[in-house]
Write an enzyme that holds these catalytic residues in place. Structure first.
Site, PDB file in Angstrom:
ATOM      1  N   THR A  84      10.771   0.902  -0.368  1.00 15.25           N
ATOM      2  CA  THR A  84      12.187   0.434  -0.296  1.00 15.25           C
ATOM      3  C   THR A  84      13.038   1.049  -1.084  1.00 15.25           C
ATOM      4  O   THR A  84      12.700   1.772  -2.091  1.00 15.25           O
ATOM      5  CB  THR A  84      11.846  -1.065  -1.040  1.00 15.25           C
ATOM      6  OG1 THR A  84      12.842  -1.791  -1.019  1.00 15.25           O
ATOM      7  CG2 THR A  84      11.320  -0.963  -2.517  1.00 15.25           C
ATOM      8  N   ASP A 102      15.086  -5.823  -9.691  1.00 13.95           N
ATOM      9  CA  ASP A 102      13.707  -6.405  -9.532  1.00 13.95           C
ATOM     10  C   ASP A 102      12.974  -6.972 -11.067  1.00 13.95           C
ATOM     11  O   ASP A 102      12.004  -7.551 -11.086  1.00 13.95           O
ATOM     12  CB  ASP A 102      12.837  -5.691  -8.953  1.00 13.95           C
ATOM     13  CG  ASP A 102      13.003  -5.954  -7.427  1.00 13.95           C
ATOM     14  OD1 ASP A 102      13.671  -6.737  -6.841  1.00 13.95           O
ATOM     15  OD2 ASP A 102      12.171  -4.954  -6.515  1.00 13.95           O
ATOM     16  N   ARG A 117       5.918   3.184  -7.183  1.00 19.43           N
ATOM     17  CA  ARG A 117       7.184   2.399  -7.670  1.00 19.43           C
ATOM     18  C   ARG A 117       7.967   2.903  -8.519  1.00 19.43           C
ATOM     19  O   ARG A 117       7.610   3.730  -9.268  1.00 19.43           O
ATOM     20  CB  ARG A 117       6.637   0.979  -8.249  1.00 19.43           C
ATOM     21  CG  ARG A 117       7.597   0.210  -8.632  1.00 19.43           C
ATOM     22  CD  ARG A 117       8.072  -0.618  -7.427  1.00 19.43           C
ATOM     23  NE  ARG A 117       8.784  -1.848  -7.947  1.00 19.43           N
ATOM     24  CZ  ARG A 117       9.572  -2.688  -6.980  1.00 19.43           C
ATOM     25  NH1 ARG A 117       9.809  -2.333  -5.928  1.00 19.43           N
ATOM     26  NH2 ARG A 117       9.903  -3.881  -7.482  1.00 19.43           N
ATOM     27  N   SER A 162       7.334  -6.388  -8.231  1.00 20.95           N
ATOM     28  CA  SER A 162       7.714  -6.073  -6.696  1.00 20.95           C
ATOM     29  C   SER A 162       6.869  -7.459  -6.001  1.00 20.95           C
ATOM     30  O   SER A 162       6.146  -8.060  -6.715  1.00 20.95           O
ATOM     31  CB  SER A 162       7.202  -4.915  -6.094  1.00 20.95           C
ATOM     32  OG  SER A 162       7.258  -4.823  -4.615  1.00 20.95           O
ATOM     33  N   SER A 163       7.271  -7.692  -4.611  1.00 20.66           N
ATOM     34  CA  SER A 163       6.639  -8.568  -3.848  1.00 20.66           C
ATOM     35  C   SER A 163       6.177  -8.037  -2.595  1.00 20.66           C
ATOM     36  O   SER A 163       5.786  -8.604  -1.862  1.00 20.66           O
ATOM     37  CB  SER A 163       7.862  -9.512  -3.258  1.00 20.66           C
ATOM     38  OG  SER A 163       8.330 -10.412  -4.407  1.00 20.66           O
ATOM     39  N   THR A 172      12.215  -2.047   1.091  1.00 19.30           N
ATOM     40  CA  THR A 172      11.707  -2.496   1.966  1.00 19.30           C
ATOM     41  C   THR A 172      11.726  -2.159   3.405  1.00 19.30           C
ATOM     42  O   THR A 172      12.657  -2.611   3.701  1.00 19.30           O
ATOM     43  CB  THR A 172      11.599  -3.665   1.709  1.00 19.30           C
ATOM     44  OG1 THR A 172      11.809  -3.850   0.408  1.00 19.30           O
ATOM     45  CG2 THR A 172      11.117  -4.362   2.357  1.00 19.30           C
ATOM     46  N   GLY A 182      11.795  -7.800   2.953  1.00 21.91           N
ATOM     47  CA  GLY A 182      12.208  -9.101   2.890  1.00 21.91           C
ATOM     48  C   GLY A 182      12.118  -9.595   1.478  1.00 21.91           C
ATOM     49  O   GLY A 182      12.349 -10.861   1.309  1.00 21.91           O
ATOM     50  N   GLY A 183      12.234  -8.791   0.455  1.00 21.79           N
ATOM     51  CA  GLY A 183      12.270  -9.299  -1.078  1.00 21.79           C
ATOM     52  C   GLY A 183      11.141 -10.226  -1.260  1.00 21.79           C
ATOM     53  O   GLY A 183      10.084 -10.021  -0.790  1.00 21.79           O
ATOM     54  N   ASN A 240      15.114  -1.655  -2.684  1.00 23.76           N
ATOM     55  CA  ASN A 240      15.517  -2.672  -2.826  1.00 23.76           C
ATOM     56  C   ASN A 240      16.288  -3.381  -1.650  1.00 23.76           C
ATOM     57  O   ASN A 240      16.229  -3.508  -0.633  1.00 23.76           O
ATOM     58  CB  ASN A 240      16.009  -2.909  -4.140  1.00 23.76           C
ATOM     59  CG  ASN A 240      15.969  -4.274  -4.565  1.00 23.76           C
ATOM     60  OD1 ASN A 240      15.203  -5.079  -3.927  1.00 23.76           O
ATOM     61  ND2 ASN A 240      16.599  -4.593  -5.696  1.00 23.76           N
TER      62      ASN A 240
HETATM   63  O1  DON Z   1       9.856  -4.549  -4.379  1.00 23.24           O
HETATM   64  C1  DON Z   1      10.418  -5.781  -4.037  1.00 23.24           C
HETATM   65  O2  DON Z   1       9.828  -6.785  -3.997  1.00 23.24           O
HETATM   66  C2  DON Z   1      11.858  -5.545  -3.656  1.00 23.24           C
HETATM   67  N1  DON Z   1      12.685  -4.758  -3.891  1.00 23.24           N
HETATM   68  C3  DON Z   1      11.776  -5.669  -1.909  1.00 23.24           C
HETATM   69  C4  DON Z   1      13.038  -5.333  -1.243  1.00 23.24           C
HETATM   70  C5  DON Z   1      13.156  -5.500   0.133  1.00 23.24           C
HETATM   71  O3  DON Z   1      11.918  -6.034   0.645  1.00 23.24           O
HETATM   72  C6  DON Z   1      14.236  -5.534   0.949  1.00 23.24           C
HETATM   73  N2  DON Z   1      14.161  -5.875   2.306  1.00 23.24           N
HETATM   74  N3  DON Z   1      14.771  -6.383   3.098  1.00 23.24           N
END
Ligand code: DON
Length: 564
Positions: free
Chosen positions: A392, A416, A101, A445-446, A374, A466-467, A394
């Site tokens: 990702t 984040d 990360r 993160s998710s 992501t 997908g955040g 982000n």
């Molecule tokens: O780490 C995370 O949770 C986010 N930065 C992920 C971002 C993400 O999945 C973007 N995708 N659509």
């Protein structure tokens, strides 16, 4: 004489059955292969990973080659300027997780995104050089190679170099995506960059600068990115645009091996990413909260199904916002948060007749806790090793800052962090002290790269971008297969929904059946179908009962399965 009459009656019954009962729909399978598979966001990347395994490489070699291919073919998320997580399971059942990360720069401060009035200036945390966290991807790939690789790194990077040099053919979805972001690129770089043109399907993008960067990494190794010419290019470019990343930040970047979060769900063992991702803990909380319910008795995506899952999600995300952050900086009560007793207490306020209001729910309380506060791809190889990787920048194209001389985008992972307690980030997630900004800290993160075992054997490899919706996309796919016996392809294709405590609404995909919405609204649930054409893009592999592999490539994108 009796028998002909009985046979006659049976025949009539059968004819009746055939004419009155609904035909059972045939299962729709994705690609099925005998031994090995890669499912990723781009056909080129899946093919490159598979080619490496055909040459005798293992899943880790394929991971490196696939990742590098994605950074060329899928620059909105595949990255050299971002970071990610890998969860793995070796053929002998050994499991582990790698955290590569991004980290906050040394000069980062807790209030760096607050304006003179103390409000969050989300432009600063989302677009431009100040949004960039110290990238971890190249360190991650070299670490995987050192520990598990069997083919030379130079060989694993070669296909990506070819792709960058000779070009990537643009798909319709990619053309649309590039065109949608043209203005963002201008803002982030204060001027037009190379990508500023109207793209159309079948165009070819060549990346001459990126080709050089990848060749330098091929020749000089990890140090090229963190201490060499590429490091200088990044620091110069970012600092010119007002960013704070220094050479020291890059030189001191380190990955971390972590112990995955593991737990049981109805005779399956789930293995997922621990902090600094909230993924594993939230997936565990949600699934363990709903485990006492006989889920399969509710029709898929029915009112009851959505209620019980929404209520479990609401409670998990409320805990996420308070308790979770970088484990190197804060103490996380993982065992308490995922304990059966705690979760059943947490679900005790769930009422089938009335939605819980998020405004009346906050983090859970348990004794003994001292507050201190992501793109995804899945691979299984011919030896039985498996890896789940979510990586990702982000946002799409990250901070939109494109290191011109290096030929790549940098992340905006700093968003984040919780820039201010209670202030939502780009995904509407709120956080607290545990996820406050501090120098060299990793932002929460998710991302939830996940592996499922049944009876000690590999069963499924999955994950999603997908955040904040990553977690809920992962749990719905686990349930689709485990509770509803869907094929992997059927599972990834099904419409999805999502609740994250705040805002207090169930987000649904535009393809979601609206039939149950009036009843859900009567029960007190807000339904939000705005602005969410899709939730997640799940790329997954299922081990079929006969040992073959079935790929689930999400039709929401250009995702593709390949294998042999
Ligand atoms: O780490 C995370 O949770 C986010 N930065 C992920 C971002 C993400 O999945 C973007 N995708 N659509």
């Amino acid at each position: 004489m009796k028998y002909p009459i009985i046979l006659f009656l049976i025949a009539i019954l059968c004819v009746q059955c055939m004419t009155t009962s609904k035909p059972i729909p045939e299962k729709q399978y994705g690609l099925i292969t005998e031994k090995a598979m890669v499912v990723s966001a781009r056909e080129e990347a899946s093919k490159i990973g598979v080619e490496i395994m055909k040459q005798g490489g293992n899943a880790f070699d394929a991971m490196i080659a696939t990742d590098l291919a994605l950074l060329v073919s899928y620059p909105s998320a595949g990255n050299i300027g971002g970071g990610g997580f890998m969860v793995y399971r070796q053929k002998d059942g050994t499991i582990g997780a790698l955290d590569y990360r991004e980290k906050a720069p040394l000069a980062a401060t807790k209030n760096m995104y607050l304006d003179a009035h103390g409000n969050v200036d989300s432009d600063k945390s989302q677009i431009g050089a100040l949004a960039v966290g110290v990238p971890g991807t190249i360190a991650g790939l070299f670490e995987v190679h050192e520990k598990f690789g069997t083919l030379p790194f130079e060989k694993l990077i070669a296909p990506a170099i070819r792709l960058a040099e000779y070009g990537v053919v643009v798909t319709e979805k990619q053309a649309q995506n590039l065109n949608d972001h043209t203005n963002d690129f201008k803002v982030a770089n204060k001027r037009t960059i190379v990508l500023d043109k109207v793209w159309k399907k079948e165009d070819t993008i060549k990346y001459p600068k990126l080709t050089q960067t990848l060749k330098r990494i091929q020749a000089n190794g990890r140090g090229e990115f963190y201490k060499g010419e590429t490091a200088n290019l990044i620091v110069d470019y970012v600092q010119n645009l007002g960013g704070i990343i220094t050479k020291e930040d890059l030189a001191s970047y380190e990955v971390k091996w972590r112990n995955p979060v593991t737990f049981e769900y109805k005779n399956h063992r789930i293995i997922s990413m621990p902090p600094p991702s909230s993924g594993g803990i939230c997936v565990a909380q949600i699934l363990k909260s709903i485990e006492p319910y006989d889920i399969e008795q509710y029709a898929h995506n029915s009112i009851q199904y959505m209620q019980v899952i929404t209520e479990a999600e609401r409670r998990a995300y409320a805990d996420r916002s308070y308790f979770l952050g970088d484990p190197d900086f804060v103490t996380i009560p993982t065992d308490s948060l995922t304990s059966k007793t705690y979760l059943s207490r947490r679900m005790a306020s769930f009422d089938w007749k009335q939605a819980t209001m998020s405004s009346e729910l906050s983090r859970g309380v348990f004794p003994g806790y001292e507050s201190t506060e992501t793109t995804h791809y899945s691979i299984v190889d011919q030896f039985g090793n498996s890896v789940a990787v979510t990586t990702t920048l982000n946002s799409s194209y990250g901070s939109k800052v494109y290191v011109e001389k290096g030929g790549f985008f940098l992340n905006n992972e700093m968003d984040d962090f919780s820039a201010k307690p209670g202030a939502p980030n780009v995904y509407g997630l709120v956080g607290a002290e545990a996820n406050a900004i501090a120098p060299q800290k990793r932002m929460l993160s998710s991302m939830s790269p996940t592996i499922v075992e049944k009876d000690g054997q590999l069963k499924m490899v999955l994950g999603s971008p997908g955040g904040s919706t990553i977690i809920t996309s992962v749990i719905q796919n686990i349930l689709n297969v485990l509770e509803y016996d869907m094929t992997m392809q059927e599972s990834v294709s099904k419409p999805r929904f999502h609740h994250q405590w705040l805002p207090d609404s169930i987000k649904v995909e535009t393809s979601f059946d609206t039939l149950n919405f009036p009843s859900l609204k009567k029960l007190g649930y807000n339904i939000d179908q705005s602005n969410t054409p899709i939730i997640g893009k799940v790329d997954a592999i299922l081990v079929l009962p006969d040992g073959r592999l079935e790929g689930g490539a999400d039709p929401r994108g250009d995702d593709s399965a390949d294998g042999f």
